[in-house]
Design a protein around this motif. Structure first.
Motif, short mmCIF file in Angstrom:
data_model
loop_
_atom_site.label_atom_id
_atom_site.label_comp_id
_atom_site.label_asym_id
_atom_site.label_seq_id
_atom_site.Cartn_x
_atom_site.Cartn_y
_atom_site.Cartn_z
N HIS A 44 -9.22 16.37 -50.48
CA HIS A 44 -9.31 14.90 -50.33
C HIS A 44 -8.16 14.38 -49.48
O HIS A 44 -7.56 13.35 -49.79
CB HIS A 44 -9.36 14.21 -51.70
CG HIS A 44 -10.31 14.84 -52.65
ND1 HIS A 44 -11.67 14.88 -52.43
CD2 HIS A 44 -10.10 15.48 -53.83
CE1 HIS A 44 -12.26 15.53 -53.42
NE2 HIS A 44 -11.33 15.91 -54.28
N TYR A 168 -11.61 8.31 -53.32
CA TYR A 168 -12.84 9.11 -53.37
C TYR A 168 -13.35 9.16 -54.80
O TYR A 168 -12.61 8.95 -55.76
CB TYR A 168 -12.57 10.53 -52.86
CG TYR A 168 -11.86 11.40 -53.88
CD1 TYR A 168 -10.47 11.36 -54.01
CD2 TYR A 168 -12.58 12.21 -54.76
CE1 TYR A 168 -9.82 12.11 -54.98
CE2 TYR A 168 -11.93 12.96 -55.73
CZ TYR A 168 -10.56 12.91 -55.83
OH TYR A 168 -9.91 13.65 -56.81
N TYR A 173 -16.42 8.71 -50.25
CA TYR A 173 -15.09 8.41 -49.70
C TYR A 173 -15.06 7.00 -49.13
O TYR A 173 -15.99 6.60 -48.43
CB TYR A 173 -14.72 9.40 -48.58
CG TYR A 173 -14.45 10.79 -49.09
CD1 TYR A 173 -15.49 11.70 -49.27
CD2 TYR A 173 -13.15 11.18 -49.43
CE1 TYR A 173 -15.24 12.96 -49.77
CE2 TYR A 173 -12.90 12.44 -49.94
CZ TYR A 173 -13.95 13.33 -50.10
OH TYR A 173 -13.72 14.58 -50.61
#
Lengths: 701, 328
Positions: A44, A168, A173
């Motif tokens: 992420h 996220y 996202y």
């Protein structure tokens, strides 16, 4: 690939900071970004770089730069944001398991010095040494007035589990405030500045953002299969089979930010707002007449609307489009056409609602819930509201840190009108076994104005409307002052000057300060100029200070006037009139044909609050006559006397309810009749529901 | 014995229990007034002679609630005291009515007797009071069980990206909660019947045996509950639709609405009596015989010398003929 790409990139950079070479820009580009981002969906993390072209559009010589690193607000519990919010914002909670941060890997002047090691964290607002949301870097060579500086910045941004508008959740996202953003240089006379300085606040729990206009271009690399929505227009898409990634390039000129979203399971739907079809000649003519503008100025532009929708909300797609169309049309006709070609709507998933309800240029996050009933207008309200932010603070780019009322409050006022015009009042959500039952229980629908006023009444005088976002007493005060109290204030202004005049005020303000950064005084000047009246006192009492407006009808009495007892000098002679003579005389007079008793009516009105506004006092008599008096409200109370052959049967202050800011309308009036019918009706209803409760309780025994 | 037969007989008994019905209605109405009267004073006092009252009579304005905010916050304390008192009184009175009316129902529609009512109340009050406390625990457990679908769904889908499983679980949980609460209420009714009619002394024992009884005769016992619940829901919806249409601001429609409201309350009160009567019917049908004819204790007669006519028994009082009205 690098060699062939360099000339193209150079041209793009030139295009960014030499507006004269291009077709007319909407805004003068001060801070223009060329961004590259590659999303690592496992960690992420966005691996990013940016080329920033910053124009020193001031007469000052600038020797240092300041940047926002907003994502560091979610780095740990010691940041200013987390300390002030307690890990909670707008009903959403930080998981405190997966944090967010941004690291500046490198910062170099293009073709010049490497400034990476001279980056230092500063805390201009609260001296919290643990807060890392603002950096400063000294320049080896100052930037002279009118000169442009090009910087290359490498960074890594770790997105948190969705919290406070970004992050996220699962495969969803939302990248907001994800890159280093330069602050705003305010020269002397710019807004409140006394001297040239950076306006670059730390990220506070209650604050939002402030940035210059510029041209943005972004290349975002995602795993293939991800669907993407972003600010601006999609320029190109490039698949790389080897790395199984796709690079999307977006571009948008004359904006203050860039955000994007990605999720593989989005339903991506498109619709075009065709101005010629969505607006009628009558609507254009009405705008032309109201604002004294040309048809060309009144006309709207076509807009391509992209909806990034969660599959489980698929039946609500049409609602989203209708709301967006209502916004584009409503705001456009009122304040001027929406100048961009695209609008992207994002519908966050369950679990990602911390990213809902937010605005970025040409890109808004909305939000709904599973099986939202048709007459609960949450979806429409949030979509129109977030679109409205395109006008109040994406185009008229006010400082959300310092003057949150100018975007949230203005938008509350505007949104209320457009939602009500297009969708009516909203039903209060009340479900029983998944079935909507509010209408069955006779729960009335709630208009936007009623909702705003009700919220305002919860906390009418905690703070002035205008305050630094982090200086309000608490989050509730920030929320109420920025949103509903401002909405009520602007509605009061509208009722005092007239709806058409207010419409002209708002359009003038929007058009005059589009692509600029006005402050509260700028708006006040427009108000006074366009209305032709001086509303400085109103602003002073409610925007710059926190006064409470509450007028009250204190006392009303009507006494019959008859003959009076006592010693009188009449015609040079002294005569004594006794009480018995008075009674006989009055009795005789009352029996005379056509006699009408004469009454003296005394009306006393009181100013309960500390805000002073002129107010009308209306007195109605039982012979049908109506008197109106004007009271300036300066003294604590005022008394009005009347002698008539009728008694007063009702008195009302501010009959047309222009003073929406008055915290209590119930005490603004008086009537001679006691509301017996209301007492019986409500008494019966209340007793009935209490009896039902008692029976329910007894059944449990 | 079937559920529908028990249902019909229950309502038949309720329709004959006019005095008891009126007594219950009146008592509960008085208790409701303990909260309603101060609440209406709080609401109306600021309105007093305000013209806002006329606007509110025509159409309720939510904005007015904001005007009330200031005064309501100070009155909340007093109202909560009244509410607590009303809750306690309701609880105690409900126990009293359960004892007294069940006793009279158990005696098979005798003439309403205040003495009988009181003796029943006196005899069974503490046991049924204890039973109601056990009932609170059962209700708590039922409520907790009703939340299980949502808890499970949250564990499985809480970290996901879709809300529909939680939505479905929420609806299922609401339905389950209502069914479980209804089941507990039914069990408590049978426990009361057992205490009153079965002459059982132990409240907890009665509760446990009633769980077993209801479980064994689930379709009949819960069938009656379901019929009453559906009837309540149906009449509730009808009332709400009628009251929404009426929009009372004229005196006549206001008074008519008050009448309609009290008819609905009477129906709900009668439903309580009907539920008890149905429970008694089912209990009598399925429980091992408990209504043995009274057998006098045999005591040897005292034999004395003397003329026999001087030791003859007393005259018996005449029994009422069949059909002579019972009016309670």
């Amino acid at each position: 690939m690098k060699k062939t790409r360099r000339p193209a990139r150079t041209c793009a950079l030139l295009a960014l900071f030499l507006p004269a070479m291009l077709p007319a820009q909407m805004a003068k580009p001060i801070a223009s970004y060329d961004l590259q981002a590659a999303l690592d969906v496992k960690a992420h993390i966005i691996h990013g770089s940016e080329t920033l072209v910053w124009l020193n559009d001031s007469p000052d010589t600038v020797t240092s730069l300041r940047f926002h690193l907003y994502m560091n607000a979610f780095k740990n519990e010691k940041s200013t944001f987390m300390r002030e919010s307690g890990g909670r914002l707008r009903g959403d909670y930080s998981s405190k398991k997966d944090w967010g941060w941004i690291d500046v890997k490198s910062l170099r002047v293009n073709g010049g010095a490497d400034l990476t090691n001279s980056i230092r964290f500063i805390q201009p607002d609260d001296a919290n040494r643990d807060d890392q949301t603002v950096i400063e870097v000294s320049l080896p060579a100052a930037v002279k007035p009118g000169a442009a500086l090009t910087l290359k910045i490498g960074f890594d941004t770790k997105l948190p589990e969705v919290f406070a508008r970004t992050g996220y959740h699962g495969t969803f996202y939302l990248a907001g405030q994800w890159f280093p953003k330069i602050g705003v240089w305010e020269t002397a006379g710019f807004r409140y500045s006394q001297k040239g300085a950076w306006n670059c606040h730390q990220f506070h729990a209650n604050s939002e953002f402030f940035a210059n206009f510029g041209n943005y271009r972004a290349e975002i690399t995602l795993p293939s299969g991800y669907k993407i929505g972003a600010t601006g227009e999609l320029v190109s898409k490039r698949d790389d089979a080897a790395s199984k990634t796709t690079t999307w390039t977006f571009q948008q000129d004359s904006v203050i930010d860039f955000a994007w979203t990605a999720q593989p399971t989005y339903l991506k739907l498109e619709r075009t707002f065709v101005a010629a079809q969505e607006t009628t000649r009558a609507e254009i003519a009405k705008a032309v007449k109201l604002f004294g503008i040309s048809s060309e100025d009144a006309r709207l532009s076509d807009v391509k609307i992209t909806l990034m929708l969660q599959p489980e909300h698929s039946e609500q797609a049409e609602r989203y489009f209708r709301a967006a169309i209502a916004g584009i049309k409503g705001f456009g006709l009122r304040y001027g056409r929406y100048p961009y070609k695209t609008l992207t709507l994002v519908d966050p998933p369950y679990g990602g609602m911390g990213a809902a309800g937010m605005e970025y240029p040409t890109f808004i996050t909305c939000g709904t819930s599973w099986r939202l009933p048709k007459d609960v207008l949450e979806l429409e309200e949030v979509t129109v509201h977030e679109f409205g932010h395109q006008f109040w603070m994406q185009l008229v780019a006010t400082n959300e840190f310092e003057e949150s009322w100018m975007d949230e409050g203005f938008n509350t006022y505007s949104t209320t009108k457009i939602v009500e015009e297009n969708f009516g009042a909203t039903a209060i959500p009340l479900r029983l076994f998944g079935v909507e039952v509010a209408s069955l229980f006779g729960v009335p629908k709630l208009s936007g104005d009623a909702q705003n006023r009700f919220e305002y009444q919860m906390l009418p005088v905690s703070d002035p409307i205008l305050r630094n976002a982090w200086d309000y007493a608490d989050m509730m005060s920030y929320g109420i002052n920025s949103y509903p109290k401002t909405g009520v204030f602007l509605l009061t202004l509208e009722k005092l000057m007239g709806e058409d005049t207010m419409a002209r005020v708002m359009r003038t303000y929007q058009q005059r300060f589009r692509f600029h950064h006005p402050d509260s005084n700028d708006f006040l000047k427009v108000v006074n100029e366009v209305s032709g009246r001086d509303f400085t006192s109103l602003f002073d009492q409610f925007v710059f200070h926190a006064r409470k407006l509450d007028y009250k009808v204190d006392d009303v009495e009507s006494h019959p006037i008859g003959t009076s007892a006592g010693v009188f000098d009449l015609g040079g002679k002294r005569r004594t009139v006794t009480v018995e003579e008075v009674e006989k005389s009055d009795e005789k007079a009352s029996k005379a044909k056509g006699h009408k008793d004469l009454y003296e009516t005394t009306v006393r009105v009181r100013r309960e609050g500390d805000a002073v506004l002129p107010v009308e006092v209306w007195i109605h008599f039982d012979d049908g006559s109506l008197e109106k008096r004007q009271w300036d409200g300066v003294d604590r109370w005022a008394r009005f006397k009347f002698q008539k052959t009728a008694k007063a049967d009702w008195v009302e202050l501010d009959l047309y309810k222009r003073h929406v800011l008055d915290v209590n309308w119930t005490n603004d009036s008086w009537q001679s009749q006691y509301p017996a019918k209301l007492a019986v009706k409500w008494g019966g209803q209340l007793a009935f529901w209490m009896q039902n409760l008692v029976l329910l309780l007894s059944a449990l025994v | 014995m079937t559920a529908s037969l028990a249902f019909r007989r229950g309502w038949s008994a309720a329709s004959r229990s006019k005095l008891a019905l009126l007594l219950m209605w009146f008592t509960y109405a008085l208790i409701a007034k303990i909260v309603a009267v101060p609440a209406i004073v709080v609401l109306l006092d600021p309105l007093a002679h305000s013209r806002m009252s006329g606007r509110l009579l025509a159409q309720f304005d939510v904005g007015w609630l904001g005007d009330l905010f200031d005064s309501a916050s100070t009155a909340a304390g007093a109202l909560s005291g009244a509410a607590a008192l009303a809750a306690v009184l309701t609880w105690l009175v409900a126990v009293l009515f359960a004892c007294g009316i069940l006793t009279m129902l158990d005696e098979h529609w005798e003439r309403f007797s205040f003495t009988l009512f009181c003796s029943g109340a006196g005899e069974h009050f503490w046991r049924i009071l204890r039973l109601s406390l056990f009932g609170l625990v059962c209700y708590g457990l039922a409520w907790g069980l009703g939340r299980l679908p949502s808890i499970l769904a949250k564990k499985i889908y809480g970290e996901g990206m879709v809300a529909w499983p939680l939505g479905v679980a929420g609806i299922a949980g609401s339905v389950l909660t209502v069914l479980l609460l209804g089941w507990v209420a039914t069990v408590l009714d049978y426990a009361k019947v057992r205490l009153v009619s079965g002459r059982t002394r132990g409240a907890f024992k009665a509760l446990l045996r009633s769980f077993v009884f209801v479980f064994r005769h689930f379709s009949i016992t819960m069938g009656v509950w379901l019929m009453n619940a559906l009837l309540f829901a149906l009449l509730g919806v009808v009332y709400l639709l009628v009251s929404n249409v009426m929009q009372p601001s004229a005196t006549v429609t206001i008074l008519l609405l008050l009448v309609v409201q009290q008819v609905f309350i009477l129906f709900r009160t009668a439903q309580r009596i009907a539920a008890w009567a149905s429970a008694l019917e089912i209990y009598d049908a399925f429980w091992p015989p408990h209504h043995l004819p009274f057998e006098p204790e045999l005591v040897p007669a005292l034999v004395v010398d003397g003329p026999q006519e001087l030791t003859a028994g007393a005259e018996a009082t005449p029994e009422p003929q069949d059909g002579e009205g019972s009016d309670f």
